[in-house]
Design an enzyme around this catalytic site. Structure first.
Site, mmCIF file in Angstrom:
data_model
loop_
_atom_site.group_PDB
_atom_site.id
_atom_site.type_symbol
_atom_site.label_atom_id
_atom_site.label_comp_id
_atom_site.label_asym_id
_atom_site.label_seq_id
_atom_site.Cartn_x
_atom_site.Cartn_y
_atom_site.Cartn_z
ATOM 1 C CE LYS A 31 45.529 8.411 6.200
ATOM 2 N NZ LYS A 31 46.166 7.364 7.014
ATOM 3 C CB VAL B 124 34.051 11.257 13.318
ATOM 4 C CG1 VAL B 124 33.784 11.131 11.814
ATOM 5 C CG2 VAL B 124 33.065 12.279 13.881
ATOM 6 C CG ASP C 135 29.694 9.450 11.551
ATOM 7 O OD1 ASP C 135 28.534 9.580 11.103
ATOM 8 O OD2 ASP C 135 30.659 9.105 10.839
ATOM 9 C CD GLU D 233 28.676 1.847 11.956
ATOM 10 O OE1 GLU D 233 28.857 1.741 10.733
ATOM 11 O OE2 GLU D 233 29.343 2.614 12.662
ATOM 12 C CG HIS E 147 29.851 4.913 9.309
ATOM 13 N ND1 HIS E 147 30.349 3.685 9.659
ATOM 14 C CD2 HIS E 147 30.918 5.589 8.792
ATOM 15 C CE1 HIS E 147 31.644 3.613 9.370
ATOM 16 N NE2 HIS E 147 32.012 4.764 8.831
ATOM 17 C CB ALA F 81 33.573 8.670 4.246
#
Ligand SMILES: NC(=O)c1ccc[n+]([C@@H]2O[C@H](COP(=O)([O-])OP(=O)(O)OC[C@H]3O[C@@H](n4cnc5c(N)ncnc54)[C@H](O)[C@@H]3O)[C@@H](O)[C@H]2O)c1
Ligand SMILES: O=C(O)[C@H](O)COP(=O)(O)O
Length: 587
Positions: free
Chosen positions: A161, A241, A267, A272, A294, A297
């Site tokens: 996607k 990403v 990203d 994290e 990150h 989104a």
């Protein structure tokens, strides 16, 4: 026939915990029916301490939903991930505990793709380093000469996607597109001007820019290390990403340091947030790296999308409906969802009706039964009937258990049924139902099971064939859906048509004058109002014997009433001047 008294006292509003920043658009729709608690900054220990109070948990990628958290979530029915990746949720533990995990696989695709393009341009034009320089009051024009992307080759690993959305945007920038994805749809690739390669190696050789859009799975962990980076052009730039760990951070740092590639836009990181001195933080510090925390989104639009998506799914699950995107359950196609949804309600009602109407007082034992569940008409062509199976198990157990049953869902229904000794054989009949006036129906038929009712009643001899036939004829429920409303069309030997909802009184009697008046009078005396009533005669197709034996005046009286019918009131209906049997069911 026994009545089962179910306490339907109003329960507290379900609670949902949100320990991260989730867009308020979705939360607003929860507030009407749920208690929404936003509690940011909980430590893992605090999360374990409080989760026991909650029915639902909504997270993004920061909260680690470990097995300990899930086990402590005694009431937890759903973990919703407001985003795509569920690598922060222990899916195995959730599945074992019957907790549904849902995500939002579509809501942030565009945001992630646009962020990739942002990093692509930022690495091409040194935006990060140049910004830092000018903020430090420097004016270093010659140091930050970049490259154009037009005419350059963008190599895409993972053409799903996000990968395809990146491809379409990059095509608009005039880039040449090549990709490696062994499972990609070739016609979608061709439509996006992407040349698919059968092996990954050529991508490293040809790429001016290389971008990764695969999931982080065993086969993609460390997919790009020193051997791959060393095949790349010294002018090439690499983007991630997708997920930290797909590129080996130490190898990438070395490649940047020894000049075997020119830059990177990153990203996502293996840990994290990165910790001081770890491979991620060393990479971030490199001058040729553009890094973001990150943020793929993190757009207002994407956060609205994912928030609305998962909050609606939380509402669906808490109200016993099907989720759209369950990660640890079979995927239900949208068109199937529309077909199945009313039948999910019907099956749950049929299961609950079965237990309440047919079971003896030894309910748990009684339910050690084998059922034949037959789907007829349009339902027979459905790809999956798992949600219907789950709804039936839930309905069968609902009247006799509490917390455990509320947790029955498409994820754990088979396990729970097996544990309870309930065997359900599903079959499909493609016979047309044209004559019936509805498109699909379901029949639930209890089979005499050597393990169960007879044994539990202390019968020692094996049942005769006629006993078996009688039981089968006795314990059948057929239902159908019309205008999204569930109906019962057969109950035991009786042909009927009623909506299974609310408190119902089901009385067997011989259809003689005055019976209805007696029942109405006694209920009225107890302050119970009758909302509606139907009389169900014996189904002559289903039970020709009864008709032949002159029992054709036997009938069921099915009354919908406005309040609970106490046991003493139920008993007062029985007798020569009353009815033969009476059961109270709450549906
Ligand atoms: N940074 C962010 O904030 C952010 C936002 C959204 C998505 N993501 C991540 O982006 C990634 C892609 O998401 P998506 O929605 O496009 O997923 P997707 O499932 O639609 O696409 C992934 C593609 O990778 C392919 N693939 C799997 N294994 C492969 C392999 N070994 N080699 C090559 N291709 C392989 C699959 O065939 C599939 O086409 C995921 O890791 C997702 O978590 C990150
Ligand atoms: O998997 C995702 O959806 C993305 O990585 C976004 O994660 P986030 O919701 O924590 O920003």
């Amino acid at each position: 026939m026994a009545s089962v008294v179910v306490d339907h006292a109003a329960t507290a509003r379900p609670k949902v915990l949100i320990p991260e920043k989730v867009s308020p658009d979705g939360l607003r729709i929860l507030e009407a029916s749920l208690d929404v608690h936003e509690r940011k900054g909980l430590t893992p220990e605090e999360l374990i301490q409080v989760i026991g109070d909650y029915d639902a948990l909504i997270v993004r990628s920061e909260t680690k939903v470990t097995a300990e958290v899930l086990e402590a979530g005694k009431k937890l029915r759903v973990v919703a991930r407001a985003g795509v990746g569920v690598d922060n949720v222990d899916l195995n533990a959730a599945t074992k505990l019957g907790i549904i995990v849902v995500n939002s696989p579509q809501g942030n695709i565009n945001a992630a793709a646009e962020h990739t393009i942002a990093l692509l341009m930022a690495t091409a034009r040194n935006i990060g380093a140049a910004t830092l320089s000018i903020k430090n009051s420097k004016w270093e024009r010659s140091k930050f000469v970049g490259v154009e992307v037009k005419g350059k080759t963008l190599a895409i690993i993972g053409l799903g996607k996000v990968g395809l959305t990146v491809a379409r945007a990059a095509s608009g920038l005039g880039m040449e597109l090549i990709a490696y994805d062994p499972y990609a749809n070739p016609s979608l690739a061709a439509a996006a001007n992407v040349e698919l390669f059968p092996t990954i190696d050529e991508l490293f050789i040809q790429a001016d820019f290389l971008t990764i859009h695969t999931p982080m799975i065993a086969s993609t962990k460390g997919l790009i290390g020193t051997p791959e980076l060393s095949k790349m052009k010294p002018t090439a730039r690499i983007l991630n990403v997708a997920r930290g760990g797909i590129i080996d951070e130490t190898a990438l740092l070395a490649a940047l340091e020894n000049g075997s590639i020119a830059g990177a836009g990153i990203d996502v990181f293996t840990s994290e947030p990165p910790q001081a001195g770890d491979s991620a933080s060393k990479l971030i510090a490199h001058p040729n790296v553009v890094a973001t925390p990150h943020l793929g989104a993190s757009t207002i639009e994407a956060q609205e999308n994912v928030s609305l998506d998962v909050c609606n799914q939380v509402l669906s699950i808490l109200s016993g409906q099907l989720p759209r995107s369950a990660v640890n359950a079979p995927i239900i196609l949208p068109e199937e969802y529309r077909t199945l949804q009313p039948f999910v309600i019907l099956l749950e009602k049929m299961g609950s009706l079965f237990t309440q109407h047919f079971s003896s007082s030894n309910n748990a034992q009684q339910l050690r039964t084998t059922f034949d569940l037959t789907y007829e008409g349009s339902l027979a062509t459905c790809n999956t009937t798992k949600p219907l199976f789950a709804a039936l198990v839930k309905g069968l157990l609902q009247p006799i258990t509490s917390a455990e049953t509320t947790n029955i869902n498409i994820v754990n229904a088979e396990i729970v049924a097996k544990e309870r000794g309930i065997l359900i054989n599903e079959s499909r009949s493609r016979e047309s139902l044209d004559q019936e006036g509805y498109a699909a129906s379901v029949t639930l038929r209890a089979r005499l099971d050597p393990r169960s009712p007879s044994a539990s009643r202390g019968l020692t001899a094996a049942p005769t064939k006629s006993e078996r036939v009688k039981r089968v004829a006795d314990q059948i429920i057929t239902g159908f859906v019309s205008n999204n409303t569930p109906y019962i069309s057969r109950l035991g030997r009786y042909s009927t048509s009623f909506i299974p909802t609310g408190t119902m009184l089901i009385c067997k009697n011989y259809d003689e004058p005055g019976k209805i008046g007696v029942v109405g009078g006694r209920l009225g005396k107890a302050g119970v109002n009758i909302r509606s009533m139907s009389v169900a005669p014996i189904d002559s197709h289903a039970d020709g014997d009864a008709v032949q034996n002159g029992k054709e005046n036997e009938a069921l009286m099915i009354l919908s009433v406005d309040r609970a019918v106490d046991e003493d009131v139920r008993k007062s209906l029985l007798g020569d001047d009353g009815v033969v049997e009476a059961s109270v069911v709450v549906l």
